[in-house]
Design an enzyme around this catalytic site. Structure first.
Site, short mmCIF file in Angstrom:
data_model
loop_
_atom_site.label_atom_id
_atom_site.label_comp_id
_atom_site.label_asym_id
_atom_site.label_seq_id
_atom_site.Cartn_x
_atom_site.Cartn_y
_atom_site.Cartn_z
N HIS A 92 78.73 85.00 62.14
CA HIS A 92 80.10 84.20 62.10
C HIS A 92 81.22 84.30 62.83
CE1 HIS A 92 82.08 80.69 60.32
NE2 HIS A 92 82.92 81.32 59.71
N HIS A 142 76.83 76.56 61.66
CA HIS A 142 76.57 75.46 62.51
C HIS A 142 75.12 74.74 62.36
CE1 HIS A 142 79.86 75.40 65.50
NE2 HIS A 142 80.02 76.57 64.81
N ASP A 151 74.97 84.43 66.04
CA ASP A 151 75.75 83.48 66.77
C ASP A 151 75.42 83.25 68.29
OD1 ASP A 151 78.01 82.78 64.86
OD2 ASP A 151 77.77 84.98 64.90
MN LIG Z 1 79.03 80.90 65.23
#
Ligand SMILES: [Mn+2]
Length: 425
Positions: free
Chosen positions: A203, A81, A9
């Site tokens: 995530h 994403h 992330d």
């Molecule tokens: Mn993320």
């Protein structure tokens, strides 16, 4: 046996404010420097390296330069994403260019289970050339559809692989969901393959490190041998919430030592910036009084790199635009060059709608209803009928592209939309 970094992330390219975007990028560069200093064997990126599937090329250039400089293998899955069902992702480009390796490919094949033929997903497994560690995993898909991959997974094939081995994934786990994500889609532990030494997660933007095989990580299908499950959380920050957390809890990544006794993970903090929280609760006061509170809080704020101005509450009178945000900003700018305002003040007349933000369908329905109500439209596009039409069209757009053929998929969606709209050719 092996030493590696587990990063997730990163969201390179996030933030509209160029200065925040730069801080996010610098955090990644510093993380790569830390990896170089520690002379690791490889790096795992558990999804969302980029904030979108086709990011700004200047951002990609900086990231690629740093990854090349590191000169170690980088293994990655797509995140929610940087994955797109219809378009190429920057991750594919970097894979083709040899900057990183995707570790989430696989094929469906027939197997026989209890006398029945079944289609099962057999994942490809990469062996790290230097350490011999085996790496495989499952990427994110649109709208949490990765769960079907987990359901179809040929776990037995993975479980019979001799170790050491690492499983990379980008989804929430039912049993390990943080409190603020209780309603979010998640995969239960019982669908994870057993016997991996390390489960590298992404995530969930919150840090998690479970005990591993000797601890309490017995998974739902009765087999106890499930290794350490880890989420490093965001490397720096990708939105207001991440920044807010980062003000008090440093973000970063894990360095993992994989030995004969399993995995030992050490957290490496990557300070992003000095973040100051300026919180104002203005419940039941007038806009004039709220303005006083906002200005006072800004005057009292300590100095730093980033100020997060967060005002919330229900005003008894007036509206949030009565507050002098320009003055508040100017005061804060004396102390923090970067300012991020999150104005969540509400007024009785125009109360912002609280809906279950984790359920996209409810949000979509609400947005359609509100938008249609304000417009001058023929009756068949108003009310329930209009909302249904909007939702049906949205569903057609959301469908996954089953193959690589973008043109065919476009035509398929167009045909579906025409059918929903009742247009005949
Ligand atoms: Mn993320």
């Amino acid at each position: 046996m092996a030493r590696f970094a587990h990063i997730a992330d990163v969201h390179l390219g996030a933030f509209r404010d160029g200065r925040l975007r730069e801080l996010n990028l610098q955090a990644f560069e510093r993380a790569m420097d830390e990896c170089a200093k520690r002379d690791l064997d490889f790096v795992i990126i558990a999804g969302d390296l980029f904030d979108i599937n086709i990011p700004d090329l200047a951002v990609v250039e900086r990231a690629v330069r740093k990854m090349r400089q590191l000169g170690k293998p980088i293994y990655a899955v797509y995140g929610s994403h940087d994955y797109s069902p219809t378009q190429t992702s920057v991750i594919d480009v970097l894979h083709e260019a040899g900057v990183l390796q995707k570790v989430s490919s696989g094929v469906y094949h027939d197997i026989e289970e209890n006398g029945q033929k079944k289609q099962k997903l057999r994942l490809d497994v990469i062996t790290d050339p230097k350490t011999g560690v085996k790496i495989t995993g499952i990427s994110a898909r649109k709208l949490g559809l990765e769960k079907t991959y987990f359901q179809d997974l040929d776990a037995a094939a993975l479980e019979s692989l001799p170790g050491p081995k690492i499983f990379v994934f980008h989804c929430a786990i039912q049993e390990h969901k943080p409190e603020n994500l209780q309603r979010v889609d998640a995969v239960p532990l019982s669908l994870f393959p057993n016997g991996f030494d390390y489960y590298a997660g992404g995530h969930v933007h919150a840090r998690l490190l479970t005990d591993g095989p000797s601890g309490n990580s017995i998974n739902g299908n009765g087999k106890a041998n499930i290794g350490k499950i880890t989420y490093p959380g965001p490397l720096s920050a990708a939105d207001f919430r991440d920044l807010e957390e980062n003000a008090t809890l440093p973000h970063g990544f894990y360095v993992v030592e994989l030995g004969v006794d399993g995995a030992v993970a050490e957290f490496v903090p990557i300070p992003m910036a000095k973040i100051q929280l300026v919180r104002i609760v203005a419940d039941g006061v007038t806009a004039v009084q709220a303005n006083g509170k906002v200005q006072a809080a800004c005057l009292e704020a300590p100095s730093g790199d980033v100020a997060l101005l967060h005002a919330r509450g229900m005003l008894s009178e007036g509206k949030s635009s009565d507050i002098n945000w320009t003055t508040a900003r100017q005061t804060l700018e004396q102390k923090c060059p970067i300012i991020y305002v999150n104005n969540a003040l509400e007024t009785k007349e125009r109360q912002s709608v609280r809906i279950d933000a984790e359920k996209p369908d409810a949000i979509a329905e609400h947005v359609f209803r509100e938008t249609l109500a304000d417009r001058d439209l023929p009756a068949e596009l108003k009310g329930d009928a209009g909302v249904k039409l909007g939702l049906d069209l949205l569903a057609a757009l959301r469908e996954e592209n089953p193959g690589d053929n973008k043109k065919r998929w476009d035509e398929m969606v167009a045909a579906k939309a025409e059918k929903i709209l009742g247009i005949d050719h």
